[in-house]
Design a protein around this motif. Structure first.
Motif, PDB file in Angstrom:
ATOM      1  N   HIS A  31      54.181  82.072  44.636  1.00 58.17           N
ATOM      2  CA  HIS A  31      53.511  82.595  45.551  1.00 58.17           C
ATOM      3  C   HIS A  31      52.551  81.790  46.310  1.00 58.17           C
ATOM      4  N   ALA A  45      52.370  81.946  36.091  1.00 59.75           N
ATOM      5  CA  ALA A  45      51.981  82.944  37.035  1.00 59.75           C
ATOM      6  C   ALA A  45      51.767  84.378  36.575  1.00 59.75           C
ATOM      7  N   LYS A  91      56.251  82.277  41.141  1.00 60.48           N
ATOM      8  CA  LYS A  91      55.566  81.176  40.780  1.00 60.48           C
ATOM      9  C   LYS A  91      55.309  80.462  41.733  1.00 60.48           C
ATOM     10  N   ILE A 147      49.190  81.378  44.429  1.00 58.89           N
ATOM     11  CA  ILE A 147      49.374  81.543  42.888  1.00 58.89           C
ATOM     12  C   ILE A 147      48.307  80.869  42.314  1.00 58.89           C
TER      13      ILE A 147
END
Length: 217
Positions: free
Chosen positions: A166, A158, A164, A169
């Motif tokens: 998200h 990320a 990480k 991502i």
């Protein structure tokens, strides 16, 4: 426009890719370049009429150099195998690009490996309203013409400042935010080719506007 003269020139140039050949055929080069610029000017006018935010880009400003940059790429040929040009080329924004090659042509646009500050701005925009960006990318007509984002180098982890897990991502990991459509050069001789360019421009416009808003707000 019929690009036959430009294609024939490029073919001969690639057979004799040297400054000596170019110097001997400088008159031919100027002819095909002037014809290409004339066409770029006509398309510049046409695109400006359909887009209120269009940045006026006459052919001489839009056309790319045919010389390769040998300082950074010493192993490349002296000259490119295509004529390239940008439309709507407002400085430091995502423009619309057309490339006329010997066997293939390209409509493209977006941001190619932008500097870290610009890249951060795009990531912040996706973090804020990524659903709007995803809607643009997933629109059926957009996917049909351009597919997804251009597959370029991505971060393994990320980006700094983003979780990480998200929601977006995989988008955030991108270092390039660009799309392109590749097609056979023979398509350029069709009577409706200029209409195809306008259509591609319109289809890409929401994508480019999203990026430009992200980096200018």
């Amino acid at each position: 426009m019929n690009f036959k003269n430009q294609i024939e020139f490029l073919k001969e140039l690639q057979k004799n890719n040297s400054k000596e050949w170019m110097d001997a055929n400088r008159k031919w080069y100027k002819q095909v370049r002037d014809e290409y610029i004339f066409w770029l000017n006509s398309m510049n006018i046409r695109l400006s009429a359909i887009d209120d935010e269009y940045y006026d880009t006459p052919g001489k400003k839009g056309i790319n150099r045919i010389n390769n940059n040998l300082m950074f790429h010493p192993n490349k040929p002296v000259y490119k195998d295509h004529f390239g040009a940008g439309f709507d080329k407002k400085p430091k924004t995502a423009d619309f690009y057309f490339e006329l090659g010997i066997e293939r042509c390209i409509f493209a646009g977006g941001l190619w490996r932008p500097e870290s500050k610009v890249l951060r701005s795009v990531r912040d925009a996706i973090d804020y309203d990524g659903e709007d960006f995803v809607k643009i990318l997933n629109k059926k007509s957009f996917k049909t013409r351009f597919g997804g984002l251009f597959e370029d180098a991505k971060l393994t982890n990320a980006p700094k400042g983003f979780a990480k897990d998200h929601k977006y991502i995989e988008l955030l990991k991108n270092k390039t935010f660009a799309v392109f459509h590749e097609f056979d050069t023979k398509e350029t001789i069709k009577s409706n080719f200029d209409d195809e360019l306008v259509s591609a421009y319109k289809e890409m416009l929401p994508f480019r506007r999203y990026l430009n808003k992200a980096i200018t707000v």
